[in-house]
Design an enzyme around this catalytic site. Structure first.
Site, mmCIF file in Angstrom:
data_model
loop_
_atom_site.group_PDB
_atom_site.id
_atom_site.type_symbol
_atom_site.label_atom_id
_atom_site.label_comp_id
_atom_site.label_asym_id
_atom_site.label_seq_id
_atom_site.Cartn_x
_atom_site.Cartn_y
_atom_site.Cartn_z
ATOM 1 N N HIS A 1 5.351 40.643 32.250
ATOM 2 C CA HIS A 1 5.073 39.908 31.163
ATOM 3 C C HIS A 1 5.221 38.323 31.555
ATOM 4 C CE1 HIS A 1 5.959 39.088 26.593
ATOM 5 N NE2 HIS A 1 6.063 37.813 27.269
ATOM 6 N N HIS B 1 4.594 34.063 30.990
ATOM 7 C CA HIS B 1 3.438 33.010 30.607
ATOM 8 C C HIS B 1 3.347 32.085 31.674
ATOM 9 C CE1 HIS B 1 4.058 34.186 26.452
ATOM 10 N NE2 HIS B 1 5.436 34.733 27.239
ATOM 11 N N LYS C 1 -2.900 42.008 24.006
ATOM 12 C CA LYS C 1 -1.484 41.477 23.300
ATOM 13 C C LYS C 1 -1.763 41.754 21.778
ATOM 14 C CE LYS C 1 2.944 40.117 23.427
ATOM 15 N NZ LYS C 1 3.575 39.101 23.999
ATOM 16 N N HIS D 1 4.378 42.178 20.946
ATOM 17 C CA HIS D 1 5.450 41.519 20.512
ATOM 18 C C HIS D 1 6.243 42.275 19.205
ATOM 19 C CE1 HIS D 1 8.196 37.790 20.381
ATOM 20 N NE2 HIS D 1 8.200 38.201 19.186
ATOM 21 N N HIS E 1 9.553 43.011 25.776
ATOM 22 C CA HIS E 1 10.967 42.285 25.971
ATOM 23 C C HIS E 1 11.776 42.964 24.703
ATOM 24 C CE1 HIS E 1 8.815 40.065 22.940
ATOM 25 N NE2 HIS E 1 8.144 39.072 23.722
ATOM 26 N N ASP F 1 9.023 37.562 30.933
ATOM 27 C CA ASP F 1 9.012 36.626 29.989
ATOM 28 C C ASP F 1 9.314 35.235 30.437
ATOM 29 O OD1 ASP F 1 8.071 35.831 27.400
ATOM 30 O OD2 ASP F 1 9.921 36.374 26.240
#
Ligand code: NCD
Ligand code: ZN
Length: 358
Positions: A14, A16, A109, A146, A184, A257
């Site tokens: 995961h 970004h 996602k 999420h 997460h 994350d």
């Protein structure tokens, strides 16, 4: 005393990376340690089509090459971005199946609309995406979720639990064949939920949720660099996450994350959510695992369970970590154009560092 540890090279399930100059500034840090990463699609605008995902993968590749050549690294390790599509109420099941079939994406996602950074185009109701989810179940495509409810009346500390009770639990029953990763996970309730499922259900855990609880963020002053979503919870939840991550259960694996925002957008009257932990994730994990005498479980968590869940081959390279007698000095920030991003401060001295990847 153990002072050296060699494990299979880890992956980040995961991540970004953003885009443009931010991506150019951060991609090298992840590529130095991780072989592969599941790339989050919450750009502006989001990555919604096969063409978007292809184009974004090409930009990542370009940024990674640029980053490797600028530091003149002798490390010839390759970094593979594993792309995802951003699910919206309008997503066409055929688009997802095609993108997966053509090898462009590894997962989809689901952001509940409004749950987090750049989630405005997210899903407003699971019913709206059932045809896509059914097609994914049929085609063995992983859904990353999420897991937070967005109803304004629900307290921010309860949003994961309410989401599991109202959305994830029923979805799990409705589509038992869909492979789901609860991204997460931050609560006891979340860990219990994962452990109660008989199949097809896993969760990622971040380094910062293993290292911190909400007191770290709020006692003695408010620390915007610890603000992330899902928000840090109380210490009992942190303890449960540590037990899940270090317990050897294959349903739990690393998703950093790592979510870079410039310092000015975090140190603000209305600061952004996200922790940039890519540079020191492995140091933090070794610290956390050692503290509970579970260094032998680090390889499973960081390098094996995720690949197995995604049904991908394990990495062949190895990573060596060493423990020093004095605290490791990590860079406190990285430059992004004229701005900077603050690196995760674990709040305690760390003694482990990555020595090499071979
Ligand atoms: C992430 C971001 O900045 O994109 N922020 C965060 O606090 N984790 C989004 C997300 O994963 O929720
Ligand atoms: Zn994220």
């Amino acid at each position: 005393m153990t002072n050296r540890l060699t494990i299979r090279q880890p992956d980040d399930w995961h991540l970004h990376l953003r885009d443009g100059v931010m991506m150019e500034s951060v991609v090298g840090v992840t590529a130095q340690h991780f072989c592969r990463a599941i790339i989050m699609p919450n750009l502006v605008p989001p990555v919604v089509s096969e063409a978007d995902a292809r184009a974004y993968a090409a930009r990542i590749e370009q940024a990674y090459r640029k980053a490797s050549s600028s530091v003149g690294t002798a490390n010839t390790a390759t970094f593979t971005p594993l792309m995802t599509l951003y699910l919206t109420d309008q997503t066409d099941p055929a688009e997802v199946v095609s993108a997966y079939g053509n090898g462009v994406i590894k997962a989809v996602k689901l952001y509940p609309a409004g749950a987090t950074t750049n989630s405005a185009s997210g899903v407003t109701s699971i019913d709206n995406v059932m045809p896509v989810l059914e097609a994914m179940a049929e085609n063995n495509i992983v859904l990353c979720i999420h897991g937070e409810i967005t109803r304004t009346s629900v307290d921010i500390f309860d949003r994961e639990k309410v989401f599991i009770d109202e959305v994830l639990g029923p979805l799990r029953q409705r589509l038992p064949e869909l492979r789901i990763v609860l991204e997460h996970v931050t609560t006891e309730h979340g860990v219990d939920f994962i452990q109660a499922q008989s199949k097809n259900t896993a969760a990622t855990i971040t380094p910062h949720h293993l290292m911190l609880n909400r007191n770290h963020m709020l006692v003695g002053g408010i620390r915007p660099h610890y603000y992330c979503l899902p928000i840090l919870k109380r210490a009992a939840h942190q303890k449960k996450l540590v037990a899940a991550a270090t317990g050897g259960d294959p349903r739990f694996f690393l998703g950093t994350d790592s979510a870079p925002h410039t310092a000015s957008t975090k140190e603000s009257a209305c600061g952004c959510a996200g922790v940039f932990n890519a540079p020191n994730t492995m140091s933090v994990l070794a610290h956390v695992f050692e503290a509970v005498q579970a260094l032998d479980k680090l390889e499973g968590f960081a390098s094996e369970h995720g690949a197995n869940f995604y049904q991908l081959p394990l990495n062949n390279r190895t990573m060596s970590l060493v423990k020093q007698n004095t605290p490791v000095q990590h860079a406190e920030q990285i430059q992004v154009g004229a701005e900077h991003v603050v690196v995760f401060d674990p709040g305690e001295p760390l003694y482990w560092s990555v020595e090499s990847v071979n």
